[in-house]
Write an enzyme that holds these catalytic residues in place. Structure first.
Site, short mmCIF file in Angstrom:
data_model
loop_
_atom_site.label_atom_id
_atom_site.label_comp_id
_atom_site.label_asym_id
_atom_site.label_seq_id
_atom_site.Cartn_x
_atom_site.Cartn_y
_atom_site.Cartn_z
N HIS A 80 31.40 -19.32 11.86
CA HIS A 80 30.34 -18.75 12.71
C HIS A 80 30.52 -19.14 14.18
O HIS A 80 29.56 -19.43 14.88
CB HIS A 80 28.97 -19.21 12.22
CG HIS A 80 28.57 -18.63 10.90
ND1 HIS A 80 27.91 -17.42 10.76
CD2 HIS A 80 28.75 -19.11 9.63
CE1 HIS A 80 27.68 -17.17 9.47
NE2 HIS A 80 28.21 -18.18 8.76
N ASP B 123 28.86 -23.89 7.11
CA ASP B 123 28.69 -22.91 6.03
C ASP B 123 29.67 -21.75 6.20
O ASP B 123 30.17 -21.47 7.27
CB ASP B 123 27.26 -22.37 6.02
CG ASP B 123 26.90 -21.63 7.30
OD1 ASP B 123 27.22 -22.18 8.38
OD2 ASP B 123 26.33 -20.53 7.24
N GLU B 124 29.93 -21.09 5.08
CA GLU B 124 30.66 -19.83 5.01
C GLU B 124 31.99 -19.83 5.76
O GLU B 124 32.32 -18.91 6.51
CB GLU B 124 29.77 -18.68 5.52
CG GLU B 124 28.56 -18.44 4.63
CD GLU B 124 27.76 -17.23 5.06
OE1 GLU B 124 27.31 -16.48 4.18
OE2 GLU B 124 27.55 -17.03 6.26
N VAL B 125 32.79 -20.85 5.56
CA VAL B 125 34.14 -20.86 6.12
C VAL B 125 34.97 -19.78 5.42
O VAL B 125 34.95 -19.68 4.19
CB VAL B 125 34.79 -22.25 5.95
CG1 VAL B 125 36.26 -22.20 6.34
CG2 VAL B 125 34.04 -23.29 6.79
N ASP C 161 27.29 -25.59 1.66
CA ASP C 161 28.65 -25.11 1.47
C ASP C 161 29.70 -26.20 1.67
O ASP C 161 30.76 -26.17 1.05
CB ASP C 161 28.97 -23.97 2.46
CG ASP C 161 27.94 -22.87 2.46
OD1 ASP C 161 26.73 -23.19 2.43
OD2 ASP C 161 28.31 -21.70 2.55
#
EC number: 3.2.1.52
Length: 583
Positions: free
Chosen positions: A265, A333-335, A384
């Site tokens: 992000h 989060d969300e790599v 995550d």
């Protein structure tokens, strides 16, 4: 018994302004119910009686030695005397002939800082001879002042007498996340949100400042990040803006926890430092290939580039200087593995036997100790970092004593997995606490909406329109939020490691024009559950009783300048119980 609102029969059906309509309620609509939100832990009012407030009512002493409590006292004195709230169903009370001249306030420890776990309890007693509010800390005193303000009603304000309230929160962390990256919010709208949080006794404003779409905060050590990565002039937050928000929040008893999301992000960082960001500014979902991001735009910090850590440490240092709170949220989060592999150096690392987990672990190992030991902060990460389905680190990289994990995934067991591993948890389940869900997809050129006929189904309400990619539908109504138990399926020992919860407004389809209605009164539902639970003394869910109080509370919030959306037609409010599914 005297109703404290004039009444008249409504012989003809007319359309009246709400303020006039409330003056014409039939006497049968009156009650002896006190509406307080969130519901106190313990309340006793055996005889419905009330006393008018003196026009010169004051809160004594004014605690001028405590800057933030003094501001709160001034604000609540003005609110109590000027609000003149007319309940939709006014209480019927015996009215005292005397006046209440003051509320005597006592605080045991004025020096207690606003931090996680601070004592927010208070004891409130009102009689015909006087009123007293005692609290252990200034922050508990603010919660008691809020309760007292909700007890006042009428054109000449009155408050109940013979009343005793003892109150303290069930959870120490009662938060609201606001994303200011995807769409921008003015300082004024943020302050109004914090004010509404204080009305609901919430105590943590989780400021998700940056994301892939923009970097709106001006940091002294890295000014180019905002200069190039924000949406432009007038759409960033200066040091003065941040200080103003923090000062106002303290006067409301609200902590401000900043979040700079990374290493994922971070597309907005590439405008200033393209060399440290992989796959920046590419189309997020190339045909026939893995997506490069969970949503537009693309870009992640490169854990193998030395300059990454120079920039990151500057950012974290400035953040710790600007924000005094003990928590610092560092995202994680969300790599996205495909985005990382778009970089040749990462590709060589993977070809030589390296893993994506090792890349994330390298980043955490070089930033977590800096936050913990150098900046003396407790790190908060999204779940995550430990439980990610594609990229995660080993627990050895995350010391339990200096790390808090925030859950967001729809996997109900993730909170249990976190606390079983010894971590403290903040719960933000997307199934219950995501306020942006159910609004439909926001991507353009979406053919999934182009469905003219429904598939064969037995459902009477089969919708042919397609879901449009709304991954977290349905809309999270106040009832869905209210009925959620964040300790579900946890043992007593596991539950001790749950600090509380946060509702979250991600801003793909929200900005300050719709902010109030997106937040309130749904956030109020979470606020009560986190303050005093959602069950009565017999252990039964109290959503039916809460419905009527929330209706009343919503109208009071509107009167206070918070543009909260209605939860039912006004007819339902005037006929309690008649709009329930079950009697």
């Amino acid at each position: 018994m005297t109703p404290l609102s004039p009444s008249a029969s409504m012989a003809t059906k007319t359309f009246l302004p709400l303020s006039l309509f409330l003056l014409l309620l039939p006497i049968s609509s009156l009650s002896s119910t006190l509406n307080i939100w969130p519901k106190p832990t313990s309340i006793s009012w055996p005889i419905p009686a009330a006393i008018p407030l003196s026009p010169f009512f004051s809160i004594e002493p004014d605690f001028s030695s405590h800057r933030y409590l003094h501001i709160a006292i001034t604000r609540y004195t003005r609110l109590i005397l000027s609000e003149r709230h007319r309940p939709i169903i006014p209480p019927v009370v015996n009215l005292s002939s005397s006046f209440l001249c003051s509320l005597q306030l006592s605080v045991s420890d004025l020096s207690a800082p606003l931090q996680s776990g601070v004592d927010e309890s208070y004891d409130l007693y009102i009689s015909s001879s006087g009123a007293a509010l005692t609290a252990a800390t200034p922050w508990g005193a603010m919660r008691g002042l809020e309760t007292f303000s909700q007890l006042a009603w009428g054109h000449q304000p009155v408050v109940p007498i013979g009343l005793r309230i003892f109150d303290k929160p069930l959870f120490t962390h009662r938060g609201l996340l606001l994303d200011t990256s995807r769409n921008f919010y003015s300082v004024r709208s943020i302050l109004r949100t914090i004010r509404a949080m204080s009305y609901n006794k919430m105590n943590v404003f989780h400021w998700h400042i940056t994301d892939s779409q923009s970097f709106p905060i001006v940091l002294p050590s890295e000014p180019e990040l905002a200069a190039r990565g924000s949406y432009g002039s007038g759409m960033n937050y200066s040091i003065r803006d941040v200080q103003r928000i923090i000062r106002y929040a303290l006067s409301c008893g609200v902590r401000v926890v900043p979040e700079i999301d990374m290493p994922g992000h971070t597309a907005s960082w590439a405008e200033a430092y393209p060399e440290i960001v992989t796959c920046a500014n590419r189309f997020w979902a190339p045909a026939g290939k893995p997506s490069l991001a969970a949503e537009p735009g693309t870009g992640e910090l490169n854990p193998l580039h030395p300059k990454t850590y120079q920039v990151v440490r500057n950012v974290l240092h400035d953040l710790s200087t600007l924000f005094p709170d003990q928590y610092l949220h560092a995202g994680a989060d969300e790599v996205n593995t495909a985005c990382w592999e778009a970089d040749p150096g990462v590709t060589r690392f993977i070809s030589a036997g390296g893993t994506h987990d090792q890349l994330l672990e390298k980043f955490i190992n070089l930033t977590h100790p800096y936050i913990t030991y150098t900046l003396n902060r407790t790190v908060v990460y999204w779940e995550d970092v430990l439980l990610g389905p594609y990229v995660k680190v080993r627990p050895a990289s995350l010391p339990t004593e200096s790390t808090i994990l925030q859950t967001w995934n729809y996997r109900a067991k993730n909170t249990k997995r976190i606390v079983q591993a010894g971590y403290r948890a903040i719960v933000s389940s997307s199934n219950f606490y995501y306020l942006d869900c159910g609004q439909g997809g926001w991507l353009g050129n979406d053919s999934r909406y182009d469905v003219q006929e429904a598939e064969p189904s037995d459902s009477l309400f089969n919708d042919p329109g397609g879901d449009g990619g709304s991954w977290c539908a349905p809309y999270k109504s106040w009832q869905r939020i209210y009925d959620y138990d964040i300790l579900h399926n946890l043992t007593e020992e596991e539950a001790k490691r749950v600090l509380g919860g946060e509702v979250a407004l991600w801003s793909e389809q929200a900005d300050e024009m719709v902010l109030d209605a997106k937040l309130w009164p749904r956030t109020s539902a979470a606020a009560e559950v986190l303050w005093s639970g959602n069950r009565d003394s017999e252990g039964k869910k109290r959503y039916a009783e809460a419905n009527d109080r929330l209706n009343e509370w919503r109208y009071r919030m509107v009167r206070r300048g918070i543009r909260a959306e209605p939860i039912q037609p006004l007819w339902c409010v005037l006929h309690p119980g008649m709009c329930n599914l079950e009697q």
